[in-house]
Each structure stands twice: as structure tokens, then as C-alpha cells.
Design a protein around this motif. Sequence first.
Motif, short mmCIF file in Angstrom:
data_model
loop_
_atom_site.label_atom_id
_atom_site.label_comp_id
_atom_site.label_asym_id
_atom_site.label_seq_id
_atom_site.Cartn_x
_atom_site.Cartn_y
_atom_site.Cartn_z
N ASP A 1 45.38 30.59 48.56
CA ASP A 1 46.39 31.61 48.27
C ASP A 1 46.80 31.54 46.79
O ASP A 1 47.01 32.57 46.14
CB ASP A 1 47.63 31.42 49.15
N ILE A 2 46.92 30.32 46.29
CA ILE A 2 47.26 30.13 44.87
C ILE A 2 46.11 30.62 44.00
O ILE A 2 46.32 31.26 42.96
CB ILE A 2 47.56 28.65 44.59
N VAL A 3 44.89 30.34 44.42
CA VAL A 3 43.71 30.81 43.68
C VAL A 3 43.71 32.33 43.61
O VAL A 3 43.40 32.92 42.57
CB VAL A 3 42.42 30.30 44.34
N ALA A 4 44.05 32.98 44.72
CA ALA A 4 44.09 34.44 44.75
C ALA A 4 45.12 34.98 43.76
O ALA A 4 44.86 35.93 43.01
CB ALA A 4 44.42 34.92 46.16
N ALA A 5 46.30 34.35 43.76
CA ALA A 5 47.34 34.78 42.83
C ALA A 5 46.90 34.59 41.38
O ALA A 5 47.09 35.48 40.53
CB ALA A 5 48.63 34.00 43.10
N LEU A 6 46.28 33.45 41.10
CA LEU A 6 45.82 33.17 39.75
C LEU A 6 44.70 34.14 39.33
O LEU A 6 44.59 34.48 38.15
CB LEU A 6 45.33 31.73 39.65
N ALA A 7 43.91 34.58 40.29
CA ALA A 7 42.83 35.52 39.98
C ALA A 7 43.40 36.83 39.45
O ALA A 7 42.90 37.40 38.47
CB ALA A 7 41.98 35.77 41.22
N PHE A 8 44.46 37.32 40.07
CA PHE A 8 45.08 38.57 39.62
C PHE A 8 45.82 38.37 38.29
O PHE A 8 45.81 39.25 37.43
CB PHE A 8 46.02 39.12 40.69
N ALA B 1 40.12 47.39 38.00
CA ALA B 1 40.56 47.82 39.32
C ALA B 1 39.52 47.49 40.38
O ALA B 1 39.85 47.02 41.48
CB ALA B 1 40.84 49.32 39.32
N VAL B 2 38.24 47.72 40.05
CA VAL B 2 37.16 47.41 41.00
C VAL B 2 37.16 45.93 41.36
O VAL B 2 37.07 45.54 42.53
CB VAL B 2 35.79 47.83 40.42
N VAL B 3 37.26 45.09 40.34
CA VAL B 3 37.30 43.64 40.58
C VAL B 3 38.53 43.28 41.41
O VAL B 3 38.47 42.43 42.32
CB VAL B 3 37.31 42.86 39.25
N GLY B 4 39.65 43.94 41.13
CA GLY B 4 40.88 43.69 41.87
C GLY B 4 40.76 44.03 43.35
O GLY B 4 41.19 43.25 44.22
N TRP B 5 40.14 45.16 43.66
CA TRP B 5 39.97 45.55 45.07
C TRP B 5 38.99 44.64 45.78
O TRP B 5 39.19 44.29 46.96
CB TRP B 5 39.52 47.00 45.16
N CYS C 1 48.81 44.22 44.56
CA CYS C 1 48.28 43.78 43.26
C CYS C 1 47.08 44.63 42.84
O CYS C 1 46.96 45.03 41.67
CB CYS C 1 47.88 42.31 43.33
N ALA C 2 46.19 44.91 43.78
CA ALA C 2 45.02 45.73 43.46
C ALA C 2 45.45 47.15 43.08
O ALA C 2 44.88 47.74 42.15
CB ALA C 2 44.07 45.77 44.65
N GLY C 3 46.43 47.70 43.77
CA GLY C 3 46.93 49.03 43.43
C GLY C 3 47.57 49.07 42.06
O GLY C 3 47.43 50.05 41.32
N PHE C 4 48.30 48.02 41.73
CA PHE C 4 48.92 47.89 40.41
C PHE C 4 47.85 47.93 39.31
O PHE C 4 47.99 48.65 38.31
CB PHE C 4 49.72 46.59 40.35
N LEU C 5 46.79 47.16 39.49
CA LEU C 5 45.70 47.15 38.51
C LEU C 5 45.05 48.52 38.40
O LEU C 5 44.67 48.95 37.30
CB LEU C 5 44.65 46.11 38.89
N THR C 6 44.94 49.21 39.51
CA THR C 6 44.32 50.54 39.51
C THR C 6 45.13 51.52 38.68
O THR C 6 44.55 52.36 37.96
CB THR C 6 44.21 51.07 40.95
N ALA D 1 38.51 41.51 45.06
CA ALA D 1 39.24 40.26 45.27
C ALA D 1 40.23 40.39 46.43
O ALA D 1 40.36 39.46 47.24
CB ALA D 1 39.99 39.87 43.99
N ALA D 2 40.91 41.53 46.52
CA ALA D 2 41.89 41.73 47.59
C ALA D 2 41.22 41.66 48.96
O ALA D 2 41.72 41.01 49.89
CB ALA D 2 42.58 43.08 47.42
N VAL D 3 40.08 42.31 49.10
CA VAL D 3 39.35 42.28 50.37
C VAL D 3 38.81 40.88 50.64
O VAL D 3 38.94 40.35 51.76
CB VAL D 3 38.21 43.31 50.36
N ALA D 4 38.21 40.27 49.63
CA ALA D 4 37.60 38.95 49.80
C ALA D 4 38.62 37.90 50.22
O ALA D 4 38.35 37.07 51.11
CB ALA D 4 36.90 38.53 48.51
N PHE D 5 39.80 37.92 49.61
CA PHE D 5 40.81 36.91 49.92
C PHE D 5 41.56 37.23 51.23
O PHE D 5 42.27 36.37 51.75
CB PHE D 5 41.81 36.78 48.78
N SER D 6 41.38 38.44 51.76
CA SER D 6 42.01 38.80 53.04
C SER D 6 41.14 38.41 54.23
O SER D 6 41.66 38.11 55.31
CB SER D 6 42.29 40.31 53.09
#
Length: 248
Positions: free
Chosen positions: A74-81, A181-185, A168-173, A187-192
Amino acid sequence: METHRQTLNQDWHPVAFATGCGFCVLFLVSWFIEPTRSLWLALDERFFFAANQSLASSRVWQVCWAIANNRVIDIVAALAFVALYGHYVRRHFRQRIGLSIARGLLLTGMVVAAKQIAEALAVLVGRTSPTLVYPGAIRLSELVPEFPTKDAGNVVFPGDHATILLVCAGFLTFYLPRRYAVVGWIAAVAFSIPRLVGGGHWLTDDLVGSVAVAGFILTYVFATPLHRVVTDHLDTTVERIRARVATS
């Protein structure tokens, strides 16, 4: 003053606001009422049994998903964004540090609001994770006890973890170029996905609940002048603080 008012008017998108909020509400309601509720629940069961049975395939597979469901991820996901946003600011927006910080604070507020809404709705619904519903379910926490694993919960709809990732992904978009934005989405799916495979959440906890809550937050902020009002105020405040520090 007139220019600022015109800018705020340009940030107001009533059609997008009504469409976005309407879709989120209807999408969420579809989970509670028939005939769509039965369809959603059937999809939940099929996905869970397929994912859960896959955990019996090999020890390596079990360890991988146990690690993926550890709180450290979860921390890794936050740091990724944070890294994505920081990379953009460093390379393309360094001249507007105040505004960059303001937008970061806006995202923080959105995340807090999304988490509060998700948690309140979760308590209201009171849905239990599939690993607790089915006594014979494979539990990663039992198979791989050396890695603390999140594979069960008593209030899981909507998924707060996925909700935050989608916000977070929507914010980047909205603020960053398409490649971010593509990387963000992704990441959002992968970490979910780990929570779904591990059985901590049903598929519709994220697919319906998280999408609806995150979509509502994003619509309310970005289809209205709210994002402009908040970031302008914070930008002014940050720049004032920086000026005072520089002259002190």
C-alpha cells in the motif's frame, strides 16, 4: 476580478457534472436493486471462486499474492503516485512550485474525503469479504503466515484502497499529460487486483463501489470550479509563506 469570474465560469461544466454524478448514483444503485443486483452477485461469486482456486496451484503463486497483499505494498502504491506527480513537476512545472504544492494538497483533501465516504458507506452496507463468507476458502494468511496479509474484512463495500487509487489516477488524468495518466490508471488497476485475488474484497466492491465513489469525488471537484478555487487559494498561501521564509 472580472477575469477571475470568467475563469471560474469556464471551469463550470453542468452537463459533465450532471452526467458524472448521475452515472455514479445509478451505477451504485444498480448494486442494491434487482434485476442488476443478482447479476453483480453472480459475477462476484464466479470471480472469487476462480481466483481463490488458483491460489492452490503452487507455493510460488501463493507467496507472490501474499506479498502483494501486504500493507507495505500500500505504501509502495502511494509512493508510485507521488513519484509520478513529482517527476512531472520536476521536469515540466518547476517554475510553479506554489501551484504544484497546492494541487498536491488538493489531492490529499480528495483522498481524505473519498476514504471517509467509502468507510461510511462500508459500515452502512456491512458486507463481509468472501473469505469469511465461505468457510472452505483458501486463506493466504494461513498458507503464507510469514507475510502479514490482508485477505479478510468485515466491512468491504466499497473498497477504500481501490477508491483512493482511482481518485489518484483521475487526478493525474486532469492535470498531467496523457502518458502520466495512462501509467496512473495501469498502477491503479494493478495495485487493486491483489485484494481481489486474495479474497479481501469481492469484485464489485471495486468495480461498482469504488468506481462510483471515486467517480463522484472526481466529478464534483473537476466538473465544477471547486478545484480552481481551492488551488488558487492554496497557491497564494504557499507563495506568501515562501516569501516570508525567503526574507526572514
